[in-house]
Design a protein around this motif. Structure first.
Motif, PDB file in Angstrom:
ATOM      1  N   MET A 135     -22.954   3.972 -13.761  1.00 49.74           N
ATOM      2  CA  MET A 135     -22.473   2.572 -13.792  1.00 49.74           C
ATOM      3  C   MET A 135     -21.567   2.294 -12.582  1.00 49.74           C
ATOM      4  N   LEU A 136     -20.457   3.049 -12.519  1.00 51.86           N
ATOM      5  CA  LEU A 136     -19.500   2.835 -11.425  1.00 51.86           C
ATOM      6  C   LEU A 136     -19.155   4.170 -10.782  1.00 51.86           C
ATOM      7  N   GLU A 137     -19.317   4.197  -9.468  1.00 46.25           N
ATOM      8  CA  GLU A 137     -18.969   5.408  -8.732  1.00 46.25           C
ATOM      9  C   GLU A 137     -18.038   5.065  -7.595  1.00 46.25           C
ATOM     10  N   ILE A 138     -16.800   5.536  -7.701  1.00 47.31           N
ATOM     11  CA  ILE A 138     -15.825   5.278  -6.643  1.00 47.31           C
ATOM     12  C   ILE A 138     -15.666   6.575  -5.857  1.00 47.31           C
ATOM     13  N   ARG A 139     -15.904   6.484  -4.550  1.00 46.90           N
ATOM     14  CA  ARG A 139     -15.855   7.705  -3.748  1.00 46.90           C
ATOM     15  C   ARG A 139     -14.852   7.576  -2.611  1.00 46.90           C
ATOM     16  N   ASN A 140     -13.833   8.405  -2.670  1.00 42.57           N
ATOM     17  CA  ASN A 140     -12.849   8.520  -1.586  1.00 42.57           C
ATOM     18  C   ASN A 140     -12.340   7.154  -1.129  1.00 42.57           C
ATOM     19  N   LEU A 141     -11.954   6.331  -2.076  1.00 40.47           N
ATOM     20  CA  LEU A 141     -11.588   4.953  -1.763  1.00 40.47           C
ATOM     21  C   LEU A 141     -10.167   4.852  -1.218  1.00 40.47           C
ATOM     22  N   HIS A 142     -10.084   4.295  -0.002  1.00 41.54           N
ATOM     23  CA  HIS A 142      -8.786   4.031   0.632  1.00 41.54           C
ATOM     24  C   HIS A 142      -8.654   2.528   0.795  1.00 41.54           C
ATOM     25  N   ALA A 143      -7.489   1.994   0.475  1.00 40.74           N
ATOM     26  CA  ALA A 143      -7.308   0.555   0.653  1.00 40.74           C
ATOM     27  C   ALA A 143      -5.887   0.263   1.104  1.00 40.74           C
ATOM     28  N   THR A 144      -5.766  -0.802   1.913  1.00 43.11           N
ATOM     29  CA  THR A 144      -4.444  -1.206   2.393  1.00 43.11           C
ATOM     30  C   THR A 144      -4.168  -2.646   1.978  1.00 43.11           C
ATOM     31  N   VAL A 145      -2.897  -2.927   1.800  1.00 39.20           N
ATOM     32  CA  VAL A 145      -2.450  -4.301   1.556  1.00 39.20           C
ATOM     33  C   VAL A 145      -1.404  -4.601   2.619  1.00 39.20           C
ATOM     34  N   ASP A 146      -1.596  -5.684   3.360  1.00 43.19           N
ATOM     35  CA  ASP A 146      -0.669  -5.999   4.461  1.00 43.19           C
ATOM     36  C   ASP A 146      -0.524  -4.826   5.425  1.00 43.19           C
ATOM     37  N   GLY A 147      -1.589  -4.104   5.642  1.00 40.33           N
ATOM     38  CA  GLY A 147      -1.540  -2.962   6.555  1.00 40.33           C
ATOM     39  C   GLY A 147      -0.911  -1.714   5.952  1.00 40.33           C
ATOM     40  N   LYS A 148      -0.438  -1.842   4.727  1.00 39.54           N
ATOM     41  CA  LYS A 148       0.226  -0.697   4.087  1.00 39.54           C
ATOM     42  C   LYS A 148      -0.783   0.054   3.205  1.00 39.54           C
ATOM     43  N   PRO A 149      -0.976   1.351   3.446  1.00 38.58           N
ATOM     44  CA  PRO A 149      -1.942   2.091   2.617  1.00 38.58           C
ATOM     45  C   PRO A 149      -1.453   2.180   1.177  1.00 38.58           C
ATOM     46  N   ILE A 150      -2.291   1.770   0.238  1.00 38.58           N
ATOM     47  CA  ILE A 150      -1.907   1.837  -1.181  1.00 38.58           C
ATOM     48  C   ILE A 150      -2.814   2.835  -1.910  1.00 38.58           C
ATOM     49  N   LEU A 151      -4.120   2.667  -1.735  1.00 41.14           N
ATOM     50  CA  LEU A 151      -5.037   3.647  -2.327  1.00 41.14           C
ATOM     51  C   LEU A 151      -5.379   4.671  -1.252  1.00 41.14           C
ATOM     52  N   LYS A 152      -5.255   5.930  -1.631  1.00 41.40           N
ATOM     53  CA  LYS A 152      -5.396   6.990  -0.617  1.00 41.40           C
ATOM     54  C   LYS A 152      -6.424   8.017  -1.035  1.00 41.40           C
ATOM     55  N   GLY A 153      -7.596   7.555  -1.374  1.00 43.53           N
ATOM     56  CA  GLY A 153      -8.653   8.495  -1.721  1.00 43.53           C
ATOM     57  C   GLY A 153      -8.874   8.603  -3.217  1.00 43.53           C
ATOM     58  N   VAL A 154      -9.346   7.522  -3.806  1.00 46.55           N
ATOM     59  CA  VAL A 154      -9.609   7.534  -5.253  1.00 46.55           C
ATOM     60  C   VAL A 154     -11.068   7.924  -5.497  1.00 46.55           C
ATOM     61  N   ASP A 155     -11.261   8.878  -6.378  1.00 49.16           N
ATOM     62  CA  ASP A 155     -12.606   9.258  -6.812  1.00 49.16           C
ATOM     63  C   ASP A 155     -12.683   9.060  -8.313  1.00 49.16           C
ATOM     64  N   LEU A 156     -13.747   8.397  -8.758  1.00 49.67           N
ATOM     65  CA  LEU A 156     -13.870   8.171 -10.196  1.00 49.67           C
ATOM     66  C   LEU A 156     -15.313   7.828 -10.520  1.00 49.67           C
ATOM     67  N   THR A 157     -15.834   8.432 -11.551  1.00 53.07           N
ATOM     68  CA  THR A 157     -17.188   8.104 -11.990  1.00 53.07           C
ATOM     69  C   THR A 157     -17.137   7.673 -13.442  1.00 53.07           C
TER      70      THR A 157
END
Ligand SMILES: Nc1ncnc2c1ncn2[C@@H]1O[C@H](COP(=O)(O)OP(=O)(O)O)[C@@H](O)[C@H]1O
Ligand SMILES: [Mg+2]
Lengths: 249, 484
Positions: free
Chosen positions: A1-23
């Motif tokens: 259904m949902l596969e999250i692989r090594n997800l990195h995300a920034t808000v306002d240039g600030k890293p918030i998610l630093k490698g989320v893995d989830l199935t």
């Protein structure tokens, strides 16, 4: 259904998610727990495509398709639903208008005929009744003047109407009394089905007494630092997050 | 309510162009020579077979107009208008004024059908009588017979000049005198048609009366004149709608509307203004310079203006109420939407003269693109207006960073017992709201339409049912391309 692989995300240039893995597999309910500021809402917004939440690395597949390439409304139409931590007020727009517009947008995407106001009201009343909610909720403008509990119930009502494939609940339990909590849980449990999945984001273990998760993940500092069965939630309740945030540092 | 959003989408899908009324009707017209001079004024008056007094009235207005300055107190920006570069009379050629719809040129009937205004009685909106004005003249009026049974007069003003000269002479220019302002003065000199309504004593008009204005001919100004008289204890609800083809040049529309409410009478006047607004670069579009004013002459009378202004390159209008009669009530409900390069300077004047007069103003301004909009409102309480009350609510909504909204309230109170309240807010359409809608599957454009319709709800609710849905659609359509 949902596969999250090594997800990195920034808000306002600030890293918030630093490698989320989830199935998350169809038919499952997973819980994401974590201290305030750990990035839980950020994950929910990234999955639903909110502007300003930039993905810098990684990928997300939803039913095998690239979720991150879709617009927010496409994701919704494909069956991704977010129950907001802070539901938004839309003055002057009756809740019925909003809900029907949403439902018909999603139905159109699925090549189903639009519901006229009468058909919609009938359906909405059934759902309201199942959730022990008051008709008045439909007439009032979207979330305007709603109590905290009413806003959360309204999110659950929307979820019940839209019947999403993937429901993400962002702290829908915070600030609720035990009755409201049960309503939320009932709403989620009613949608449990082999072809659906739910991601329950919560700060407290309490909700998980009513929505029993298949897996529990602990998010800290933008990463999933531990995953386990439902007993992990109880362990967290005993030990607090400190041990986990320590691990993550 | 929600039905409108479905339809808005269908409209959008069905048309390539945003402005769906932009077509031109191919019809033979009779046109006066270009330019403006006394001969043109005489030509118009003669075409209409007018009495001598009216010609004199027009000529007087024309001479006065020559020396009047343009109103320059607004924030509107536009080049000097070349009044000699326009036609002042254009009428579809037909042998005589048609006695029934069967005699109306089918091409004209088709035009109105395309505009969603069927004129054949079996097809018309139930409960709405329509006067259709095409360029300079009225081409058809529906349900006349039915209205006449109750003594109601609903016809073109040209016809009223012939059939009810005393009423016209008594009231024409009595609310908006020719010298009121330059645009009204020009209208007085060259008005070509418009609607006339008289509701006799004690009669409640059984249907909505409506005028549908259409500018078709190129380079032609439209100068219509509307006069509505509600005699003692009567009631009427009147609606005007307007559209024009898409053209690259600007066209002038300078109308005058006068309302008179006698003792215990009520007039509800609604406008859905959708003149061609010009293209996304600001080329073309109507200059809409309109003077609308109502006089609550009688005790306990009431005049209520509701306007939904979405079209025109420039809108300059201030539908006003002169509250002369004791206990009379004036209302102004307005939605003005400006997108791209549109400009609007609009608002109202509430002049309290009688005792215990009350007025209520609700203005909702929405600006998007590079549009500039000003709410300009005057509330004047004269010394004798003991117990007068006004409440003004003025809300502006901005979409994007390049548009502007300005609020200019003038309050003059010369009676200490009066209570005048003014509230104003300015907000931006919030990303939170748009994202919330989109997360539910609603497209960004529909989300804007939804949020803006919510913002305007108090005003849209004032419209007659038949037109509320149309107006909601317009709100969405006129904001297309304003986000994303
Ligand atoms: N819109 C935003 N602008 C700036 N910082 C943000 C924004 N949203 C979240 N953050 C920051 O991102 C971090 C994670 O926040 P959030 O995802 O809301 O955490 P949680 O939901 O777990 O409490 C926090 O440090 C928060 O301050
Ligand atoms: Mg959060």
């Amino acid at each position: 259904m949902l596969e999250i692989r090594n997800l990195h995300a920034t808000v306002d240039g600030k890293p918030i998610l630093k490698g989320v893995d989830l199935t998350l597999d169809a038919g499952e309910v997973h819980a994401i727990m974590g201290p305030n500021g750990s990035g839980k809402s950020t994950l929910a917004y990234v999955l639903t495509g909110r502007d300003g939440y930039e993905v810098s690395e990684g990928e997300v597949l939803f039913r095998g398709r690239d979720l991150l390439a879709m617009t927010p409304e496409e994701r919704a139409a494909e069956g991704v639903f977010l129950a907001f931590q802070y539901p938004v007020e839309i003055p002057g727009v009756p809740n019925t208008t909003f809900l029907r517009e949403a439902l018909n947008a999603v139905r159109r995407h699925r090549s189903l005929p639009a519901l006229d106001p009468m058909e919609f009201m009938k359906l909405a009343r059934t759902k309201l009744k199942a959730l022990h909610m008051n008709d008045q909720l439909l007439k009032r403008p979207v979330n305007v003047g709603f109590s905290g509990g009413e806003k959360k119930r309204n999110e659950i009502l929307q979820m019940a109407l839209l019947e999403p494939a993937l429901a993400i609940l962002d702290e829908t339990d915070s600030g609720l009394d035990i009755d409201a909590l049960k309503v939320v849980a009932e709403g989620v449990n009613a949608l449990r089905a082999p072809e659906r999945a739910t991601l329950v984001i919560t700060h407290y273990q309490r909700l998980l007494d009513y929505i029993v998760p298949d897996r529990v993940h602990v998010l800290a500092h933008g990463r999933i630092v531990r995953s386990g069965g439902k007993e992990l939630a109880q362990e967290l309740e005993r030990t607090g997050y400190a041990a986990f945030t320590g691990e993550a540092a | 309510m929600a039905a409108s959003f479905e339809t808005a989408r269908q409209v959008r899908e069905a048309t390539e162009q945003t402005y769906k009324y932009g077509f031109v009707t191919d019809i033979e017209s009779e046109t006066a020579p270009k330019g403006l001079n006394e001969d043109i004024v005489r030509f118009i008056s003669q075409k209409k077979g007018e009495p001598e007094w009216l010609l004199e009235w027009r000529l007087k207005a024309y001479r006065r107009w020559l020396s009047m300055p343009e109103p320059r107190w607004t924030k509107l920006r536009f080049p000097q208008i070349d009044y000699q570069d326009a036609y002042y009379y254009s009428a579809p050629k037909q042998a005589a004024r048609p006695k029934s719809l069967d005699e109306v040129d089918p091409e004209l009937l088709r035009t109105y059908e395309k505009l969603g205004i069927p004129l054949r009685e079996q097809e018309v909106l139930a409960g709405v009588a329509v006067d259709a004005v095409f360029d300079s003249v009225s081409v058809a009026t529906t349900f006349k017979g039915k209205l006449e049974e109750q003594g109601i007069v609903f016809c073109s003003i040209s016809e009223a000049i012939q059939t009810h000269p005393d009423l016209v002479r008594k009231y024409l220019g009595s609310v908006v005198p020719p010298g009121d302002n330059k645009h009204a003065c020009l209208n007085s000199a060259v008005f070509t048609d418009g609607s006339f309504v008289y509701i006799p004593k004690g009669v409640r008009c059984p249907m909505e009366l409506s005028t549908y204005f259409r500018i078709n001919a190129a380079n032609t100004g439209q100068f219509e004149r509307t006069l509505i008289i509600a005699d003692e204890g009567s009631y009427v609800s009147y609606l005007e709608g307007c559209t024009a083809p898409m053209r690259d040049e600007h066209q002038l529309h300078a109308a005058v509307v006068e309302l008179i409410a006698l003792d215990d009478a009520e007039i509800k006047y609604s406008t859905v203004q959708n003149w061609y607004p010009g293209d996304a670069e600001g080329r073309g579009g109507i200059y809409n310079f309109v003077t609308k004013r109502g006089a609550c002459r009688g005790r306990n009378s009431k005049i209520s203006w509701t306007q939904v202004e979405t079209g025109s390159a420039i809108t300059w209008k201030y539908p006003s109420c002169i509250l002369q009669g004791d206990n009379s009530v004036g209302e102004f409900y307005s939605v003005a939407i400006t997108n791209n390069y549109q400009q609007a300077d609009t608002g109202t004047k509430m002049i309290h003269i009688g005792r215990n007069t009350r007025s209520r103003i609700i203005s909702k301004g929405i600006s998007a693109g590079r549009a500039q909009q000003t709410y300009r409102g005057l509330v004047r309480i004269s010394p004798k207006a003991t117990g007068a009350r006004n409440h003004t609510q003025c809300d502006s909504l901005l979409i994007g960073d390049s548009c502007g909204a300005h609020t200019v309230p003038y309050i003059e109170s010369r009676n200490r017992s009066a209570i005048v309240e003014h509230e104003a807010t300015t907000s931006k359409i919030s990303d939170d709201q748009l994202f919330y809608c989109r997360q539910r599957g609603i497209s960004e454009e529909d989300a804007v339409a939804l949020v803006v319709n919510g913002f305007c709800r108090e005003v849209l609710q004032q419209l007659p049912m038949e037109f509320a849905v149309e107006a909601q659609k317009l709100v969405g359509i006129s904001l297309e391309g304003s986000v994303g």
